[in-house]
Scaffold this active site. Structure first.
Site, PDB file in Angstrom:
ATOM      1  N   CYS A 201     -25.691 -23.982  16.101  1.00 50.23           N
ATOM      2  CA  CYS A 201     -24.954 -24.038  14.841  1.00 50.23           C
ATOM      3  C   CYS A 201     -24.122 -25.318  14.890  1.00 50.23           C
ATOM      4  CB  CYS A 201     -24.219 -22.710  14.799  1.00 50.23           C
ATOM      5  SG  CYS A 201     -23.085 -22.630  13.430  1.00 50.23           S
ATOM      6  N   CYS A 352     -44.775 -26.078  12.898  1.00 51.22           N
ATOM      7  CA  CYS A 352     -44.142 -24.858  12.638  1.00 51.22           C
ATOM      8  C   CYS A 352     -42.834 -24.876  11.479  1.00 51.22           C
ATOM      9  CB  CYS A 352     -43.368 -24.484  14.238  1.00 51.22           C
ATOM     10  SG  CYS A 352     -42.318 -25.319  14.801  1.00 51.22           S
TER      11      CYS A 352
END
Ligand SMILES: [Zn+2]
Length: 394
Positions: A201, A352
């Site tokens: 984060c 991905c």
């Protein structure tokens, strides 16, 4: 769902006086809730792993709503950069233990609350004994080792795990509970990402209000499970895109080969991934040498009709959300058993969501006799940003 997870036998022990009737009046006037629902909350014990961005709103609302006992696990101190989103803590708390400022704020919200502090890093040694006495766990973690550990321990102890995750402008929420028919986190992502391949984060950034949204969603799901009111998010995942102000709802399936919740699990005890999965440690020397191509390169190759295989190693539910035309899906967890479907002579570009899992797949292919393999830097998110805006971001 009609019963909730709190056994009716526990309600008899709950005291409920005139002051409680005043404090919880708005709950009592909900016919679905009533005194019975309130007593279920008062009898309940909820563990919140993390007193950060998600844990702050989740625990505050659960305290205010009348959950009887809240356990808080956190070993951090309040940093000024936390205050943009972690509303349990105030400016005067900078430098204090998060569990201490959390307790003060939560008891101010509801003095009847019993707060249990676990001022420790949640790890494989203490996880089972911490989780054991609670009815339900709120996942407020911000790192993969703790997330996998929380999942596994909740599976072992048959506790619902109210999952929340946030990154940048997007958030997700669901309830993992194999014992109630829902999948677990490893059904979706069997193994943690490689160190350094997924930003945490603090590296990726997050809109300060977003954890409020997701954490409150987690509190609502917790209350529904505890009281039996409404329809739980078991087996469904809500994705929230703050930039587009859009919610989407996905069906999740249990993985019959899940390493932890299947009938023959390969993981049977808590695993500590810290040490080789921390976002603080550097990438392995191998990952630095993984061949990469950019989304512009990929576009040019597609446009010039070059012959190559575009291999998507994401999960099927991600494939359903968005895909690059012409790609082939083999989820990373199945790659080793489905290697025979690929030809080592082919040129293969692996992709991905953001480039982390595909880097692992490239490394794996290189180790298994494939030589013409490269990783798509930035994954399908970069493709959506730079090449094809019609591809859904998630
Ligand atoms: Zn599972």
């Amino acid at each position: 769902m009609t019963n909730g997870i709190i056994a009716p036998s526990r309600l008899a022990k709950v005291e409920f006086g005139p002051r409680d009737a005043v404090r919880y009046a708005r709950h009592l006037s909900l016919p679905e809730f009533g005194v019975d629902g309130q007593k279920r909350l008062l009898a309940s014990k909820v563990l919140c792993i993390g007193a950060g961005g998600l844990g702050s709103p989740a625990s505050l609302y659960l305290a205010a709503a009348g959950v009887g006992t809240l356990g808080i696990v956190d070993c951090d101190v309040v940093d000024e950069s936390n205050l943009q989103r972690q509303i349990l803590h105030g400016s005067a708390d900078v430098g204090r233990k998060k569990v201490e400022s959390a307790r003060e704020r939560l008891l101010d919200a509801n003095p009847r609350l019993r707060v249990e502090l676990h001022d420790a890093r949640f790890d494989a040694v203490n996880a089972m004994s911490i989780v054991e006495s609670y009815d339900l766990v709120i996942d407020g973690t911000d790192n993969f080792p703790t997330r996998y550990l929380s999942n596994d321990v909740c599976v072992f102890l048959k506790k619902p795990l109210v999952f929340g995750a946030i990154s940048r402008f997007d958030g997700q929420v669901t309830v993992f509970a194999p014992h109630l028919g829902a999948p677990c986190y490893r059904c979706l992502y069997p193994e943690p990402p490689r160190p350094g391949t997924v930003p945490n984060c603090s590296e990726a950034g997050v809109l300060g209000v977003l954890p409020g949204m997701i954490g409150i969603f987690q509190a609502i799901e917790a209350i529904k499970l505890l009281t039996g009111v409404g329809e739980s998010l078991l087996g469904r995942l809500i994705h929230f895109d703050a930039l587009k102000a859009r919610f989407r709802d996905f069906h999740l399936q249990k993985d019959p080969a899940c390493p932890v919740c299947s009938s023959s699990p390969s993981i049977n005890e808590p695993v500590d991934y810290v040490g080789f999965c921390s976002s603080q440690i550097n990438q392995s020397p191998m990952s630095a040498s993984i061949p990469e191509i950019t989304v512009e390169d990929l576009k040019a190759r597609i446009d010039s009709k070059e012959k190559f295989v575009l291999l998507d190693v994401r999960e099927p539910f991600e494939w359903d959300i968005a895909r690059i035309d012409g790609a082939r899906l083999i989820p990373l967890g199945e790659l080793s058993t489905r290697l025979g479907e690929l030809n080592p002579a082919d040129e293969i570009v692996v992709q991905c969501k953001s480039g982390g899992r595909s880097a692992r797949a490239v490394e794996f292919l290189l180790q298994n006799g494939f030589s013409r393999v490269s990783n798509l830097a930035g994954g399908i998110l970069a493709w959506a940003d730079q090449i094809d805006p019609s591809v859904e971001r998630y």
